[in-house]
Design a protein around this motif. Structure first.
Motif, PDB file in Angstrom:
ATOM      1  N   GLY A  69      34.420  41.150  46.209  1.00 51.87           N
ATOM      2  CA  GLY A  69      34.970  40.659  44.944  1.00 51.87           C
ATOM      3  C   GLY A  69      36.396  41.107  44.700  1.00 51.87           C
ATOM      4  N   LYS A  70      37.076  41.545  45.747  1.00 51.76           N
ATOM      5  CA  LYS A  70      38.471  41.976  45.638  1.00 51.76           C
ATOM      6  C   LYS A  70      39.237  41.484  46.857  1.00 51.76           C
ATOM      7  N   ILE A  71      40.485  41.103  46.611  1.00 48.61           N
ATOM      8  CA  ILE A  71      41.356  40.676  47.704  1.00 48.61           C
ATOM      9  C   ILE A  71      42.377  41.780  47.938  1.00 48.61           C
ATOM     10  N   THR A  72      42.469  42.208  49.188  1.00 47.77           N
ATOM     11  CA  THR A  72      43.409  43.268  49.547  1.00 47.77           C
ATOM     12  C   THR A  72      44.591  42.687  50.330  1.00 47.77           C
ATOM     13  N   GLY A 105      49.867  40.281  41.397  1.00 48.78           N
ATOM     14  CA  GLY A 105      48.576  39.957  40.783  1.00 48.78           C
ATOM     15  C   GLY A 105      47.731  41.138  40.377  1.00 48.78           C
ATOM     16  N   ASP A 106      48.005  42.306  40.932  1.00 44.94           N
ATOM     17  CA  ASP A 106      47.194  43.504  40.670  1.00 44.94           C
ATOM     18  C   ASP A 106      47.605  44.128  39.342  1.00 44.94           C
ATOM     19  N   ASN A 116      39.317  38.102  38.005  1.00 43.50           N
ATOM     20  CA  ASN A 116      40.036  37.912  36.744  1.00 43.50           C
ATOM     21  C   ASN A 116      41.547  38.000  36.950  1.00 43.50           C
ATOM     22  N   GLU A 117      41.978  38.911  37.791  1.00 36.57           N
ATOM     23  CA  GLU A 117      43.404  39.009  38.115  1.00 36.57           C
ATOM     24  C   GLU A 117      43.865  37.759  38.873  1.00 36.57           C
ATOM     25  N   TRP A 118      43.016  37.264  39.768  1.00 42.05           N
ATOM     26  CA  TRP A 118      43.316  36.047  40.520  1.00 42.05           C
ATOM     27  C   TRP A 118      43.492  34.864  39.559  1.00 42.05           C
TER      28      TRP A 118
END
Length: 155
Positions: A69-72, A105-106, A116-118
């Motif tokens: 659920g997170k993009i790094t 975006g972070d 949500n940030e995306w």
């Protein structure tokens, strides 16, 4: 509508209950009718839901390592390289792009982008594009003036 559904499906059917529930949700002012504004609001809500589904699919395309659920930064780099972007951009450019996307975006500072940030990032970029393609008031007046002159044969 309710009367038609009652005739087709029966007064106490699940379909009639679904229609009643839908009308209750759409009738924002509780008037018993759905006016134009409420109808438009329902359409906007549906568009937002569809937009969110599309953005979720795009988000999942980048959440490739552990589906957490997170993009790094590393995930963005991997997607860019697997999409053959590296044939046009060097590895350093791909790394820089990934870092810039995450830094932009972070919003909570954890070094990754959650959904949500995306959403915020994509909607911000989309609104900037709309603003960039929408004429400002001065440009609109000029276009109207040019259009009026053109219709009168004046240059």
């Amino acid at each position: 509508v309710k009367t038609c559904f009652e005739k087709v499906y029966g007064k106490d059917s699940e379909q009639v209950q679904d229609v009643e529930e839908m009308f209750k949700k759409l009738d924002l002012d509780g008037s018993g009718t759905i006016d134009y504004t409420e109808f438009c609001a329902a359409g906007i809500g549906e568009r937002a839901s569809t937009e969110e589904s599309v953005l979720w699919a795009a988000f999942k395309a980048f959440d490739v390592h552990d589906d957490d659920g997170k993009i790094t930064i590393a995930e963005i780099q991997q997607v860019l390289q697997s999409a053959d972007v590296n044939k046009v951009w060097s590895k350093q450019v791909c790394e820089a792009v990934a870092q810039e996307v995450v830094s932009y975006g972070d919003t909570d500072g954890d070094g990754s982008i959650d959904f949500n940030e995306w959403l915020g990032l994509m909607r911000n970029i989309a609104s900037q594009q709309v603003e960039a393609t929408t004429p400002n008031a001065k440009e609109e007046r000029l276009l109207v003036h040019l259009g009026q002159n053109a219709s009168r044969g004046i240059e």
